[in-house]
Write a protein that holds these residues in place. Structure first.
Motif, PDB file in Angstrom:
ATOM      1  N   GLY A  15       0.816  -1.201   0.000  1.00  0.00           N
ATOM      2  CA  GLY A  15       0.000   0.000   0.000  1.00  0.00           C
ATOM      3  C   GLY A  15       0.843   1.242   0.000  1.00  0.00           C
ATOM      4  O   GLY A  15       1.975   1.252  -0.508  1.00  0.00           O
ATOM      5  N   PRO A  16       0.337   2.322   0.595  1.00  0.00           N
ATOM      6  CA  PRO A  16       1.057   3.598   0.578  1.00  0.00           C
ATOM      7  C   PRO A  16       2.277   3.569   1.489  1.00  0.00           C
ATOM      8  O   PRO A  16       2.509   2.618   2.240  1.00  0.00           O
ATOM      9  N   ASP A  17       3.047   4.652   1.429  1.00  0.00           N
ATOM     10  CA  ASP A  17       4.239   4.768   2.272  1.00  0.00           C
ATOM     11  C   ASP A  17       3.843   4.731   3.749  1.00  0.00           C
ATOM     12  O   ASP A  17       2.783   5.236   4.152  1.00  0.00           O
ATOM     13  N   LEU A  18       4.735   4.157   4.563  1.00  0.00           N
ATOM     14  CA  LEU A  18       4.479   3.985   6.002  1.00  0.00           C
ATOM     15  C   LEU A  18       5.407   4.857   6.829  1.00  0.00           C
ATOM     16  O   LEU A  18       5.741   4.504   7.960  1.00  0.00           O
ATOM     17  N   GLY A  19       5.809   5.967   6.311  1.00  0.00           N
ATOM     18  CA  GLY A  19       6.752   6.836   6.991  1.00  0.00           C
ATOM     19  C   GLY A  19       8.062   6.876   6.243  1.00  0.00           C
ATOM     20  O   GLY A  19       8.135   6.530   5.052  1.00  0.00           O
ATOM     21  N   SER A  20       9.136   7.267   6.926  1.00  0.00           N
ATOM     22  CA  SER A  20      10.450   7.350   6.282  1.00  0.00           C
ATOM     23  C   SER A  20      11.540   7.184   7.324  1.00  0.00           C
ATOM     24  O   SER A  20      11.297   7.309   8.543  1.00  0.00           O
ATOM     25  N   VAL A  21      12.742   6.892   6.853  1.00  0.00           N
ATOM     26  CA  VAL A  21      13.905   6.738   7.728  1.00  0.00           C
ATOM     27  C   VAL A  21      15.040   7.576   7.167  1.00  0.00           C
ATOM     28  O   VAL A  21      15.076   7.898   5.976  1.00  0.00           O
ATOM     29  N   ALA A  74      16.069  -6.410  -3.191  1.00  0.00           N
ATOM     30  CA  ALA A  74      14.776  -6.058  -3.782  1.00  0.00           C
ATOM     31  C   ALA A  74      13.953  -5.201  -2.836  1.00  0.00           C
ATOM     32  O   ALA A  74      13.307  -4.226  -3.244  1.00  0.00           O
ATOM     33  N   ALA A  75      13.953  -5.537  -1.530  1.00  0.00           N
ATOM     34  CA  ALA A  75      13.167  -4.776  -0.562  1.00  0.00           C
ATOM     35  C   ALA A  75      13.735  -3.366  -0.380  1.00  0.00           C
ATOM     36  O   ALA A  75      12.987  -2.395  -0.207  1.00  0.00           O
ATOM     37  N   VAL A  76      15.081  -3.254  -0.413  1.00  0.00           N
ATOM     38  CA  VAL A  76      15.688  -1.921  -0.325  1.00  0.00           C
ATOM     39  C   VAL A  76      15.360  -1.114  -1.579  1.00  0.00           C
ATOM     40  O   VAL A  76      15.030   0.080  -1.510  1.00  0.00           O
ATOM     41  N   ALA A  77      15.423  -1.754  -2.747  1.00  0.00           N
ATOM     42  CA  ALA A  77      15.114  -1.055  -3.998  1.00  0.00           C
ATOM     43  C   ALA A  77      13.669  -0.556  -4.009  1.00  0.00           C
ATOM     44  O   ALA A  77      13.376   0.505  -4.563  1.00  0.00           O
ATOM     45  N   LEU A  78      12.755  -1.328  -3.371  1.00  0.00           N
ATOM     46  CA  LEU A  78      11.357  -0.899  -3.317  1.00  0.00           C
ATOM     47  C   LEU A  78      11.225   0.448  -2.607  1.00  0.00           C
ATOM     48  O   LEU A  78      10.420   1.295  -3.017  1.00  0.00           O
ATOM     49  N   SER A  79      12.023   0.661  -1.561  1.00  0.00           N
ATOM     50  CA  SER A  79      11.962   1.937  -0.850  1.00  0.00           C
ATOM     51  C   SER A  79      12.653   3.066  -1.600  1.00  0.00           C
ATOM     52  O   SER A  79      12.382   4.242  -1.332  1.00  0.00           O
ATOM     53  N   LEU A  80      13.541   2.711  -2.512  1.00  0.00           N
ATOM     54  CA  LEU A  80      14.270   3.743  -3.253  1.00  0.00           C
ATOM     55  C   LEU A  80      13.579   4.140  -4.561  1.00  0.00           C
ATOM     56  O   LEU A  80      13.988   5.107  -5.203  1.00  0.00           O
ATOM     57  N   LEU A  81      12.549   3.392  -4.966  1.00  0.00           N
ATOM     58  CA  LEU A  81      11.871   3.712  -6.223  1.00  0.00           C
ATOM     59  C   LEU A  81      11.190   5.076  -6.137  1.00  0.00           C
ATOM     60  O   LEU A  81      10.506   5.385  -5.159  1.00  0.00           O
ATOM     61  N   GLN A  82      11.376   5.882  -7.166  1.00  0.00           N
ATOM     62  CA  GLN A  82      10.702   7.170  -7.280  1.00  0.00           C
ATOM     63  C   GLN A  82       9.644   7.055  -8.375  1.00  0.00           C
ATOM     64  O   GLN A  82       9.960   7.019  -9.566  1.00  0.00           O
TER      65      GLN A  82
END
Length: 339
Positions: free
Chosen positions: A276-282, A317-325
């Motif tokens: 789903g949508p973003d869950l915050g950020s780090v 893959a999981a890290v790349a998911l957070s880096l996708l723009q």
């Protein structure tokens, strides 16, 4: 003072003279003279009306050209924006085409052959027929412009639709609206996509919805795009068949890339699990060394695991998911603020 008549005016004068006869006796009642002139005018106007009413339809090429002009093709840009201050850099201007102005444009094109009373009468009689034909041609202009079909093929499609009665519901004037955009986005996003919808309710047209899926499930919300063209490296024009309540400008989907969000002097990455949508950020840690701006990928994975643990440690893959723009999308709503 000598008055020079056009060819149509001379023809009308000759026919009036033949019908009225010699000049009336000055002593004759004025009413008799006026009655004779009225009968002569009626006799002359009758054949003109009959001729124009029975006129054959315009050739498909002429109909297509008039439809192109109705979508502002081939018109000098100074007719659209007479002063550059009306469209300053990094601005967008929404508008609605004036039907009366377009009608005068078509009337001027039809009256090129002369400006006499006979020509003007014929033009006025033909205008409703021409306007109806041009209205039917509007959705096909973009297809011809993009070389997806030729003018004869478009004419055949219209003929088939007319024979099947599919154009009856579309009869009548159709409002044409649009916008002019002057921005570096036009050159930066040469494949920019434009979508228009009949509702700006975010519960109906959700900000993150897939536009193709929404168009399939709710075709009633789609406002047809009639023209989308770059007039210069920084100016884009778009025209719609109808009056949308919401317009999207979307970065082309092929521009998906990795990126970070600026946060003061540092950077942050969104937390995503793909559901789903973003869950915050780090915070994004950087590697020490002489070259600045190199992401510590292992440290970023640890930060993401601490903020949103997964059943197993995050891989690439999981890290790349957070880096996708994802492609950017700008919304212009009639009653909702841009998001």
């Amino acid at each position: 003072m000598t008055t020079h008549l056009s060819a149509g005016g001379r023809l009308l004068a000759e026919r009036l003279g033949a019908l009225v006869g010699p000049p009336a006796d000055p002593a004759a009642p004025r009413a008799r003279t006026l009655a004779a002139a009225a009968r002569a005018a009626t006799a002359v106007a009758g054949p003109v009306a009959a001729t124009t009413a029975d006129a054959p339809p315009l050739p498909p090429y002429v109909e297509h050209v008039l439809a192109r002009w109705s979508l502002l093709h081939d018109l000098p840009f100074r007719y659209l924006v007479p002063d550059a201050r009306l469209l300053p850099p990094e601005s967008i201007r929404f508008f609605r085409l004036d039907g009366g102005w377009l009608e005068r444009l078509r009337a001027g094109a039809l009256a090129v052959g002369g400006d006499g009373s006979r020509e003007r009468a014929g033009t006025q009689t033909l205008l409703p027929q021409v306007t109806a034909a041009v209205t039917e041609q509007l959705p096909l202009v973009r297809e011809v412009q993009r070389t997806r079909m030729s003018i004869p093929v478009a004419a055949d499609l219209l003929a088939e639709a007319r024979a099947a009665g599919d154009l009856t519901a579309a009869a009548g004037p159709v409002p044409v609206t649009g916008f002019l955009l002057r921005s570096s986005l036009v050159s930066g996003w040469p494949g920019m996509e434009v979508r228009a919808w009949t509702s700006d309710d975010q519960a109906v047209v959700r900000p993150g919805v897939d536009p193709d899926e929404l168009a399939r499930t709710r075709p009633d919300l789609v406002v047809e795009l009639l023209r989308l063209e770059r007039l210069s490296p920084s100016v884009l024009v778009a025209l719609f068949r109808g009056a949308p309540r919401l317009v999207w400008l979307e970065e082309p989907p092929q521009s998906v890339q990795f990126g970070l969000e600026a946060d003061g002097t540092g950077w942050r990455a969104p937390i995503r699990d793909g559901a789903g949508p973003d869950l915050g950020s780090v915070a994004v840690p950087m590697r020490p060394g002489p070259v600045p701006g190199v992401v510590d990928v292992a440290g970023l994975a640890r930060n993401l695991d601490q903020a949103r643990p997964l059943p197993r440690p995050r891989g690439g893959a999981a890290v790349a998911l957070s880096l996708l723009q994802a492609p950017s999308r700008q919304r212009f709503g009639a009653s909702t603020p841009p998001t």
